[in-house]
Write a protein that holds these residues in place. Sequence first.
Motif, PDB file in Angstrom:
ATOM      1  N   ALA A  87       0.879  -1.310  -0.126  1.00 39.65           N
ATOM      2  CA  ALA A  87      -0.007   0.000  -0.012  1.00 39.65           C
ATOM      3  C   ALA A  87       1.010   1.572   0.073  1.00 39.65           C
ATOM      4  CB  ALA A  87      -0.916   0.007   1.111  1.00 39.65           C
ATOM      5  N   THR A  88       2.090   1.216   0.661  1.00 40.75           N
ATOM      6  CA  THR A  88       2.817   2.211   0.865  1.00 40.75           C
ATOM      7  C   THR A  88       3.465   2.525  -0.480  1.00 40.75           C
ATOM      8  OG1 THR A  88       3.481   1.599   2.915  1.00 40.75           O
ATOM      9  CG2 THR A  88       4.775   3.432   2.353  1.00 40.75           C
ATOM     10  N   LEU A  89       4.004   1.587  -1.129  1.00 40.35           N
ATOM     11  CA  LEU A  89       4.524   1.602  -2.354  1.00 40.35           C
ATOM     12  C   LEU A  89       3.498   2.286  -3.467  1.00 40.35           C
ATOM     13  CD1 LEU A  89       6.606  -1.574  -3.274  1.00 40.35           C
ATOM     14  CD2 LEU A  89       7.299   0.728  -3.646  1.00 40.35           C
ATOM     15  N   GLN A  91       1.183   4.012  -3.023  1.00 41.20           N
ATOM     16  CA  GLN A  91       0.789   5.412  -2.324  1.00 41.20           C
ATOM     17  C   GLN A  91       2.049   6.336  -3.120  1.00 41.20           C
ATOM     18  OE1 GLN A  91      -1.713   6.666  -1.199  1.00 41.20           O
ATOM     19  NE2 GLN A  91      -1.219   8.447   0.152  1.00 41.20           N
ATOM     20  N   ALA A  92       3.250   5.855  -2.857  1.00 40.38           N
ATOM     21  CA  ALA A  92       4.499   6.492  -3.241  1.00 40.38           C
ATOM     22  C   ALA A  92       4.392   6.650  -4.793  1.00 40.38           C
ATOM     23  CB  ALA A  92       5.633   5.807  -3.057  1.00 40.38           C
ATOM     24  N   THR A  96       3.833  10.262  -6.643  1.00 41.39           N
ATOM     25  CA  THR A  96       5.068  10.683  -7.500  1.00 41.39           C
ATOM     26  C   THR A  96       4.361  11.226  -8.870  1.00 41.39           C
ATOM     27  OG1 THR A  96       6.205   9.303  -6.592  1.00 41.39           O
ATOM     28  CG2 THR A  96       7.192  10.244  -8.392  1.00 41.39           C
TER      29      THR A  96
ATOM     30  N   VAL B  42      14.043   0.871  -5.283  1.00 46.36           N
ATOM     31  CA  VAL B  42      13.531   2.270  -4.508  1.00 46.36           C
ATOM     32  C   VAL B  42      14.519   3.118  -4.277  1.00 46.36           C
ATOM     33  CG1 VAL B  42      12.297   2.936  -2.523  1.00 46.36           C
ATOM     34  CG2 VAL B  42      11.194   1.114  -3.946  1.00 46.36           C
ATOM     35  N   TRP B  53      15.982  17.855  -8.590  1.00 46.21           N
ATOM     36  CA  TRP B  53      14.645  18.403  -7.987  1.00 46.21           C
ATOM     37  C   TRP B  53      15.305  18.672  -6.673  1.00 46.21           C
ATOM     38  CZ3 TRP B  53      10.394  14.727  -6.581  1.00 46.21           C
ATOM     39  CH2 TRP B  53       9.245  15.435  -6.058  1.00 46.21           C
ATOM     40  N   TRP B  61       9.456  13.968  -0.382  1.00 42.57           N
ATOM     41  CA  TRP B  61       9.388  12.608  -1.325  1.00 42.57           C
ATOM     42  C   TRP B  61      10.286  11.725  -0.864  1.00 42.57           C
ATOM     43  CZ3 TRP B  61      12.245  10.876  -5.638  1.00 42.57           C
ATOM     44  CH2 TRP B  61      11.556  10.114  -6.382  1.00 42.57           C
ATOM     45  N   TYR B  64       9.558   9.642   2.208  1.00 42.84           N
ATOM     46  CA  TYR B  64       8.633   8.739   2.144  1.00 42.84           C
ATOM     47  C   TYR B  64       9.260   7.487   1.356  1.00 42.84           C
ATOM     48  CZ  TYR B  64       3.922   6.771   1.422  1.00 42.84           C
ATOM     49  OH  TYR B  64       2.741   6.015   1.582  1.00 42.84           O
ATOM     50  N   LEU B  65      10.142   7.906   0.612  1.00 48.45           N
ATOM     51  CA  LEU B  65      10.816   6.834  -0.476  1.00 48.45           C
ATOM     52  C   LEU B  65      11.533   5.964   0.667  1.00 48.45           C
ATOM     53  CD1 LEU B  65      11.408   7.529  -3.675  1.00 48.45           C
ATOM     54  CD2 LEU B  65       9.545   6.568  -2.824  1.00 48.45           C
ATOM     55  N   LEU B  67      11.250   5.625   3.767  1.00 48.33           N
ATOM     56  CA  LEU B  67      10.318   4.754   4.634  1.00 48.33           C
ATOM     57  C   LEU B  67       9.920   3.575   3.989  1.00 48.33           C
ATOM     58  CD1 LEU B  67       8.184   4.895   7.498  1.00 48.33           C
ATOM     59  CD2 LEU B  67       6.768   5.577   5.737  1.00 48.33           C
ATOM     60  N   VAL B  68       9.513   3.720   2.706  1.00 45.98           N
ATOM     61  CA  VAL B  68       9.143   2.490   1.791  1.00 45.98           C
ATOM     62  C   VAL B  68      10.489   1.504   1.839  1.00 45.98           C
ATOM     63  CG1 VAL B  68       8.716   1.722  -0.405  1.00 45.98           C
ATOM     64  CG2 VAL B  68       7.568   3.941   0.442  1.00 45.98           C
TER      65      VAL B  68
END
Lengths: 115, 368
Positions: A87-89, A91-92, A96, B42, B53, B61, B64-65, B67-68
């Motif tokens: 789910a996190t992926l 969402q990412a 993006t 990732v 960027w 961003w 978040y990545l 964390l993933v």
Amino acid sequence: MAAHNTGVTGMSRLKEAWTDSEIVVDVRSLLGAVQVLDATSRSVDELIRAVRTRAIDAYSAIAPSDLQDAYGYCWGRWSQTMLDVAATLDQAQRLTDRAAQVYAAVDGSVPTVRR
Amino acid sequence: MSAPTREQLATRIRTTESTTLIASARSFDIAAEDIRDAERRVRALTCATGLPWDGTAHRAWLGYLGLVAARLTQTVRGLGELAGALREIAHATDCARTELAASTRLLDSLRPESPDASAAAAHAYLAIERTTRSYHDSERRIRTNLWRLGDSAPVGVPPTPPLLPPPDRPWWQELLDTGALGATWITGRNGAAYGLDEDGNVVPAPRGHPVQLVRGESGVGDGLAKLVPRVVRDLRDKSALTEGQVTEAFAQTVRESQGWREGHINRHIREWYGLKKGTDIPAWMRKEFFDKVVRACVRPDKVVMGRLPDGTSTQPAYEVLYHDPATRRHLMVRFYVKGNHPGELATAFRPTQAQIDQFLRKEATKGA
């Protein structure tokens, strides 16, 4: 947010109004990242489906006992972790993609600066 | 809850499918490898798009990545350890099965007329005992690791499993006063729920089974009558007491006890029947309550050592928890162990849920 084109397609210069600093966005790289995240998200989804069947087979292969309960508990928690990761992926990927679309729209709408 | 028997363990060894476990372990390993690839992709993204960027949105961003990627790393570790646990189970099962088969073959090959048959049989049974014990040890070790691994999954605190309602029973079974009374979790001092594992150890609720409330058929003369010898001291043949004799002996003891003084017991009788303070207690209520107390003494569901207030300190007491089938409520009875009135009824009352929990916790850990 103020923006202007750098003259190089796909590269937008945007002024962040709240920090008054200029940022550079590589929209093409961002779109590439969307594709990578999309592919990764889909592959993790497929993995979860594939491994779930095997995990349930393993549960049935253990004789009913506390050991079976412990395995069931452990798998349940880690399968939930995998679903959360998927789910996190996802969402990412969506975030993006949204960001790339917004930046691409800005990139296409602002006039080119002649230097 | 008692430890599994040799026969149960032998059945587990025979029915556990080690080849399926190995196949599943391999799948977990492959999945872990694929997730590791996903994690690398990732992490590569954060480097590849990092330079052109820059800004608040980009930092969010990247966070978040990150964390993933961290979650993916954790998943790789979890799946790897799960695969390892499955291989351990398979290995322990295969070893135990080989040993068990050898012992069984030996037993099958024995001829009763052979002079060393009984010695060989004893040897084989000992070997089976050793195998099953060793298998159970490995079960305990692996399951502890699995509980720990499950706890370490980053998905929040596991909830306490819901209790199943007591089974529906026909009216005549209710009247016969047999069977299970349902189950409950034991509430710890910290408020957390505990249960019992298959070996009878007290463990956090998700790892154990609820404590089954079973009406103890401890038999006449067992339990409290053994602990309070003064009750049956006047009876000649103590080895063959009838229920009537023990009931009469306890009735006599309770009647003469400090705890049955009106000044003490009346408030507990009123509490049991929901009477207001100072209300006269009808004779039938007193008689019925008395019978319940005596019944609790004669056929106690459970007996543990407790404490009684004694001035500013406490003194030891025998505690009985009795489930009254007529009202489906618990009755707690306490007997003095020593002091001025050893072996006498100290009190009898309807316990609070906390007192029941505390009692069950003591009962569950008795002898541990």
